[in-house]
Scaffold this active site. Structure first.
Site, short mmCIF file in Angstrom:
data_model
loop_
_atom_site.label_atom_id
_atom_site.label_comp_id
_atom_site.label_asym_id
_atom_site.label_seq_id
_atom_site.Cartn_x
_atom_site.Cartn_y
_atom_site.Cartn_z
N CYS A 1 38.54 41.98 48.39
CA CYS A 1 38.39 41.14 47.20
C CYS A 1 37.75 39.80 47.54
CB CYS A 1 39.75 40.92 46.56
SG CYS A 1 40.48 42.41 45.84
N GLU B 1 41.44 41.89 41.09
CA GLU B 1 40.45 40.82 41.23
C GLU B 1 39.03 41.35 41.04
OE1 GLU B 1 43.76 39.78 44.25
OE2 GLU B 1 42.88 41.56 43.31
N CYS C 1 42.85 40.12 49.13
CA CYS C 1 42.65 40.81 50.41
C CYS C 1 41.21 40.57 50.89
CB CYS C 1 42.92 42.30 50.27
SG CYS C 1 41.69 43.15 49.24
#
Length: 220
Positions: A138, A107, A135
């Site tokens: 990100c 990402e 997560c």
């Protein structure tokens, strides 16, 4: 008698003409009502939503393909891309293993590429697609980049930026740090989730079994 018949005929014609005008007025009213409905925000949103569903599935299919490419490159099966409408701006797999750098998530790499391509700091008109819920790391990057929509397949209750820490939907970030964080993005979950989990199962069935038992990645 002839005059009477002519008068009756004229009367019938007048009544038919009046009925025709009334019917024509009703047709015009119906057309106007349909035009207003088609031009209404609700109808436009419904059409856009249908279009988004098709685009989301197409883009997630590409992310799943990217996740398989990541396996071939010695990475965990993560795939992500950023699109503006139906146009892919940037795409990436993880580079954690290849670069020995825990920050090189798919990402974050895709966001960096998209910014350089568009030459924009904010990606508000863009959608980020990824095979697994972003997560926390990100998610902060997504908020800072101002991405307008986030679409993912599998949930991540242990590490997710929504399921575990509600970073992506946290409205206080924008209110308290407006120079750093943009508005919360629209969230869409579960797109092609079974296909995304199958990539993990195909890659390493035992590892995928352990992930499921620990609840790291789950279906929505």
């Amino acid at each position: 008698m002839i005059a009477s018949a002519v008068a009756n005929a004229h009367g019938r014609l007048r009544r038919l003409s009046a009925a025709f005008r009334q019917e024509s007025d009703r047709v015009s009213d119906v057309r106007a009502a349909l035009a207003r409905r088609w031009d209404s925000p609700v109808f436009r949103r419904a059409v856009q939503s249908t279009k988004n569903v098709a685009t989301d599935h197409s883009m997630m299919a590409r992310c799943i393909e990217l996740s398989r490419n990541g396996i071939a490159e010695g990475e965990y099966p993560f795939g992500s891309l950023i699109a503006r409408g139906e146009t892919i701006i940037a795409e990436a797999t993880n580079r954690v293993m290849r670069e020995t750098d825990e920050s090189r998530h798919a990402e974050i790499i895709a966001i960096a590429h998209a910014r350089r391509t568009l030459r924009k700091k904010s990606l508000r008109e863009c959608t980020l697609y990824t095979t697994v819920e972003p997560c926390a790391m990100c998610s902060f990057c997504i908020r800072a980049a101002g991405i307008g929509r986030v679409v993912y397949a599998l949930r991540s209750p242990v590490l997710g930026g929504i399921s575990r820490w509600d970073i992506l939907r946290d409205k206080t970030l924008r209110r308290r740090l407006p120079l750093l964080f943009n508005a919360a993005p629209e969230i869409v979950t579960g797109v092609r989730a079974e296909e995304a989990q199958q990539v993990w199962a195909d890659w390493n069935p035992l590892f995928w079994w352990a992930i499921k038992q620990l609840g790291f990645f789950v279906l929505p």
